[in-house]
Scaffold this motif. Structure first.
Motif, PDB file in Angstrom:
ATOM      1  N   ILE A 150       0.864  -1.178   0.000  1.00 13.29           N
ATOM      2  CA  ILE A 150       0.000   0.000   0.000  1.00 13.29           C
ATOM      3  C   ILE A 150       0.902   1.229   0.000  1.00 13.29           C
ATOM      4  CG2 ILE A 150      -1.771   1.282   1.236  1.00 13.29           C
ATOM      5  CD1 ILE A 150      -2.660  -1.447   2.412  1.00 13.29           C
ATOM      6  N   ILE A 151       0.726   2.055  -1.023  1.00 15.12           N
ATOM      7  CA  ILE A 151       1.531   3.265  -1.170  1.00 15.12           C
ATOM      8  C   ILE A 151       0.679   4.466  -0.776  1.00 15.12           C
ATOM      9  CG2 ILE A 151       2.911   4.671  -2.753  1.00 15.12           C
ATOM     10  CD1 ILE A 151       2.932   2.188  -4.631  1.00 15.12           C
ATOM     11  N   LYS A 152       1.129   5.223   0.199  1.00 15.72           N
ATOM     12  CA  LYS A 152       0.461   6.471   0.574  1.00 15.72           C
ATOM     13  C   LYS A 152       0.883   7.541  -0.434  1.00 15.72           C
ATOM     14  CE  LYS A 152      -1.582   5.346   4.451  1.00 15.72           C
ATOM     15  NZ  LYS A 152      -3.029   5.377   4.562  1.00 15.72           N
ATOM     16  N   ILE A 153      -0.105   8.296  -0.946  1.00 14.48           N
ATOM     17  CA  ILE A 153       0.165   9.244  -2.025  1.00 14.48           C
ATOM     18  C   ILE A 153      -0.541  10.572  -1.751  1.00 14.48           C
ATOM     19  CG2 ILE A 153      -0.071   9.689  -4.503  1.00 14.48           C
ATOM     20  CD1 ILE A 153      -0.245   6.598  -4.846  1.00 14.48           C
ATOM     21  N   LYS A 155       7.897   4.091  -5.897  1.00 14.91           N
ATOM     22  CA  LYS A 155       7.867   5.533  -5.601  1.00 14.91           C
ATOM     23  C   LYS A 155       8.186   6.350  -6.842  1.00 14.91           C
ATOM     24  CE  LYS A 155       9.276   5.205  -0.756  1.00 14.91           C
ATOM     25  NZ  LYS A 155      10.334   5.521   0.213  1.00 14.91           N
ATOM     26  N   GLU A 156       9.162   5.891  -7.613  1.00 10.96           N
ATOM     27  CA  GLU A 156       9.554   6.611  -8.828  1.00 10.96           C
ATOM     28  C   GLU A 156       8.396   6.673  -9.825  1.00 10.96           C
ATOM     29  OE1 GLU A 156      12.646   6.022 -12.509  1.00 10.96           O
ATOM     30  OE2 GLU A 156      13.348   5.461 -10.511  1.00 10.96           O
ATOM     31  N   THR A 196       3.099  12.631  -5.133  1.00 12.75           N
ATOM     32  CA  THR A 196       4.121  12.478  -4.109  1.00 12.75           C
ATOM     33  C   THR A 196       3.856  11.250  -3.248  1.00 12.75           C
ATOM     34  OG1 THR A 196       4.332  14.886  -4.022  1.00 12.75           O
ATOM     35  CG2 THR A 196       5.277  13.641  -2.180  1.00 12.75           C
ATOM     36  N   PRO A 197       4.706  10.226  -3.368  1.00 12.54           N
ATOM     37  CA  PRO A 197       4.567   9.075  -2.478  1.00 12.54           C
ATOM     38  C   PRO A 197       5.121   9.425  -1.092  1.00 12.54           C
ATOM     39  CG  PRO A 197       6.441   8.758  -3.929  1.00 12.54           C
ATOM     40  CD  PRO A 197       5.793  10.054  -4.328  1.00 12.54           C
ATOM     41  N   THR A 198       4.368   9.109  -0.050  1.00 12.83           N
ATOM     42  CA  THR A 198       4.814   9.478   1.297  1.00 12.83           C
ATOM     43  C   THR A 198       5.147   8.279   2.172  1.00 12.83           C
ATOM     44  OG1 THR A 198       2.526   9.595   2.083  1.00 12.83           O
ATOM     45  CG2 THR A 198       3.520  11.640   1.265  1.00 12.83           C
ATOM     46  N   GLY A 199       4.921   7.073   1.651  1.00 16.14           N
ATOM     47  CA  GLY A 199       5.271   5.877   2.408  1.00 16.14           C
ATOM     48  C   GLY A 199       4.737   4.631   1.737  1.00 16.14           C
TER      49      GLY A 199
END
Length: 71
Positions: A4-7, A55-56, A64-67
């Motif tokens: 799970i990518i926080k965005i 992330k890239e 913007t990925p934040t985590g």
């Protein structure tokens, strides 16, 4: 495997589709679903994919990925 990518920065359906498309172009990503309400993308993987690569892809899509959390 699932990550799970926080965005930050997704505001509309077009934003969600841009993130989904960018992530699904990565080898090892089976599927991706981005949601602006939760501010994240759920990525299902067939192989281990480096977090920096994920992330890239999000950054290249304009967000913007934040985590990243592995599930």
């Amino acid at each position: 495997m699932k990550k799970i990518i926080k965005i930050d920065g997704m505001a509309c359906e077009h934003c969600e589709n841009a993130v989904k498309t960018a992530l699904e172009e990565i080898d090892g990503v089976k599927s991706a679903k981005a949601g602006r309400k939760k501010g994240n993308a759920v990525v299902k993987l067939t192989d281990n994919v480096d977090d920096e690569l994920l992330k890239e892809a999000v950054t290249q899509a304009g967000f913007t990925p934040t985590g990243i959390e592995e599930k």
